[in-house]
Design a protein around this motif. Structure first.
Motif, PDB file in Angstrom:
ATOM      1  N   ARG A   1     -31.623 -20.684 -26.387  1.00 25.25           N
ATOM      2  CA  ARG A   1     -31.140 -21.515 -27.479  1.00 25.25           C
ATOM      3  C   ARG A   1     -30.470 -22.740 -26.889  1.00 25.25           C
ATOM      4  O   ARG A   1     -29.488 -22.629 -26.143  1.00 25.25           O
ATOM      5  CB  ARG A   1     -30.162 -20.780 -28.391  1.00 25.25           C
ATOM      6  CG  ARG A   1     -29.822 -21.605 -29.628  1.00 25.25           C
ATOM      7  CD  ARG A   1     -28.929 -20.873 -30.619  1.00 25.25           C
ATOM      8  NE  ARG A   1     -27.531 -20.929 -30.237  1.00 25.25           N
ATOM      9  CZ  ARG A   1     -26.525 -20.814 -31.106  1.00 25.25           C
ATOM     10  NH1 ARG A   1     -26.784 -20.638 -32.393  1.00 25.25           N
ATOM     11  NH2 ARG A   1     -25.279 -20.844 -30.678  1.00 25.25           N
ATOM     12  N   LEU A   2     -31.026 -23.893 -27.220  1.00 30.39           N
ATOM     13  CA  LEU A   2     -30.449 -25.154 -26.786  1.00 30.39           C
ATOM     14  C   LEU A   2     -29.472 -25.661 -27.841  1.00 30.39           C
ATOM     15  O   LEU A   2     -29.684 -25.465 -29.036  1.00 30.39           O
ATOM     16  CB  LEU A   2     -31.543 -26.200 -26.558  1.00 30.39           C
ATOM     17  CG  LEU A   2     -32.663 -25.837 -25.593  1.00 30.39           C
ATOM     18  CD1 LEU A   2     -33.619 -27.020 -25.447  1.00 30.39           C
ATOM     19  CD2 LEU A   2     -32.127 -25.404 -24.260  1.00 30.39           C
ATOM     20  N   SER A   3     -28.428 -26.308 -27.368  1.00 31.46           N
ATOM     21  CA  SER A   3     -27.442 -26.918 -28.252  1.00 31.46           C
ATOM     22  C   SER A   3     -27.331 -28.399 -27.936  1.00 31.46           C
ATOM     23  O   SER A   3     -27.474 -28.807 -26.782  1.00 31.46           O
ATOM     24  CB  SER A   3     -26.071 -26.263 -28.083  1.00 31.46           C
ATOM     25  OG  SER A   3     -26.101 -24.895 -28.389  1.00 31.46           O
ATOM     26  N   CYS A   4     -27.052 -29.185 -28.953  1.00 33.23           N
ATOM     27  CA  CYS A   4     -26.835 -30.622 -28.796  1.00 33.23           C
ATOM     28  C   CYS A   4     -25.581 -30.969 -29.589  1.00 33.23           C
ATOM     29  O   CYS A   4     -25.603 -30.961 -30.821  1.00 33.23           O
ATOM     30  CB  CYS A   4     -28.035 -31.399 -29.306  1.00 33.23           C
ATOM     31  SG  CYS A   4     -27.780 -33.186 -29.382  1.00 33.23           S
ATOM     32  N   ALA A   5     -24.511 -31.251 -28.883  1.00 31.38           N
ATOM     33  CA  ALA A   5     -23.232 -31.545 -29.526  1.00 31.38           C
ATOM     34  C   ALA A   5     -23.004 -33.050 -29.573  1.00 31.38           C
ATOM     35  O   ALA A   5     -23.124 -33.736 -28.552  1.00 31.38           O
ATOM     36  CB  ALA A   5     -22.101 -30.864 -28.780  1.00 31.38           C
ATOM     37  N   ALA A   6     -22.673 -33.541 -30.748  1.00 28.49           N
ATOM     38  CA  ALA A   6     -22.372 -34.963 -30.925  1.00 28.49           C
ATOM     39  C   ALA A   6     -20.865 -35.171 -30.883  1.00 28.49           C
ATOM     40  O   ALA A   6     -20.100 -34.401 -31.473  1.00 28.49           O
ATOM     41  CB  ALA A   6     -22.922 -35.460 -32.247  1.00 28.49           C
ATOM     42  N   SER A   7     -20.438 -36.217 -30.181  1.00 24.77           N
ATOM     43  CA  SER A   7     -19.015 -36.518 -30.102  1.00 24.77           C
ATOM     44  C   SER A   7     -18.815 -38.021 -30.044  1.00 24.77           C
ATOM     45  O   SER A   7     -19.776 -38.785 -29.933  1.00 24.77           O
ATOM     46  CB  SER A   7     -18.393 -35.861 -28.864  1.00 24.77           C
ATOM     47  OG  SER A   7     -18.968 -36.372 -27.687  1.00 24.77           O
ATOM     48  N   GLY A   8     -17.559 -38.425 -30.115  1.00 23.07           N
ATOM     49  CA  GLY A   8     -17.252 -39.846 -30.079  1.00 23.07           C
ATOM     50  C   GLY A   8     -17.116 -40.404 -31.487  1.00 23.07           C
ATOM     51  O   GLY A   8     -16.613 -39.731 -32.377  1.00 23.07           O
ATOM     52  N   ARG A   9     -17.570 -41.622 -31.657  1.00 24.18           N
ATOM     53  CA  ARG A   9     -17.475 -42.270 -32.974  1.00 24.18           C
ATOM     54  C   ARG A   9     -18.272 -41.473 -34.006  1.00 24.18           C
ATOM     55  O   ARG A   9     -19.383 -41.028 -33.741  1.00 24.18           O
ATOM     56  CB  ARG A   9     -18.015 -43.701 -32.865  1.00 24.18           C
ATOM     57  CG  ARG A   9     -17.899 -44.516 -34.136  1.00 24.18           C
ATOM     58  CD  ARG A   9     -18.198 -45.981 -33.835  1.00 24.18           C
ATOM     59  NE  ARG A   9     -19.522 -46.157 -33.270  1.00 24.18           N
ATOM     60  CZ  ARG A   9     -20.611 -46.358 -33.991  1.00 24.18           C
ATOM     61  NH1 ARG A   9     -20.553 -46.357 -35.304  1.00 24.18           N
ATOM     62  NH2 ARG A   9     -21.784 -46.547 -33.396  1.00 24.18           N
TER      63      ARG A   9
END
Length: 115
Positions: A19-27
């Protein structure tokens, strides 16, 4: 600035799962669409699975029935559940997203399917 960070890649035997994860962060941005892409050595980057803010999903024919894309909006994270992995799934997997007519990419995570 927006960052996308993938995780979850690794070495797995044929028939296995990751299972791959893609976490968004920042603005904070609202992605109208997001997707998982992959690039194998000597080949062009290809779309593996995509999803829109409205919940529509699409998959490459080669992964239909084996991969599932999903998003957790509360965690700002997108996932790719990969089952029944095959050696031909070996590639660097990237997550990408489009927000306000700009494209954002992660740095990629290696998936290797081998016995």
């Amino acid at each position: 600035q927006v960052q996308l960070v993938e995780s979850g890649g690794g070495l797995v035997q044929p028939g296995g799962s990751l299972r791959l994860s893609c976490a968004a962060s920042g603005r904070t941005v609202s992605f109208s669409s997001m997707g998982w892409y992959r690039q194998a050595p000597g080949k062009e980057r290809e779309l593996v699975a995509g999803t829109t803010a409205g919940g529509t999903t699409n998959y490459a024919d080669s992964v239909k029935g084996r991969f599932t894309i999903s998003r957790d909006y509360a965690k700002n994270t997108m996932y790719l559940q990969m089952n029944g992995l095959k050696p031909e799934d070996t590639a660097v997997y990237y997550c990408g997203g489009r927000a306000s007519r700009r494209d954002y990419w992660g740095q990629g995570t290696q998936v290797t399917v081998s016995s």
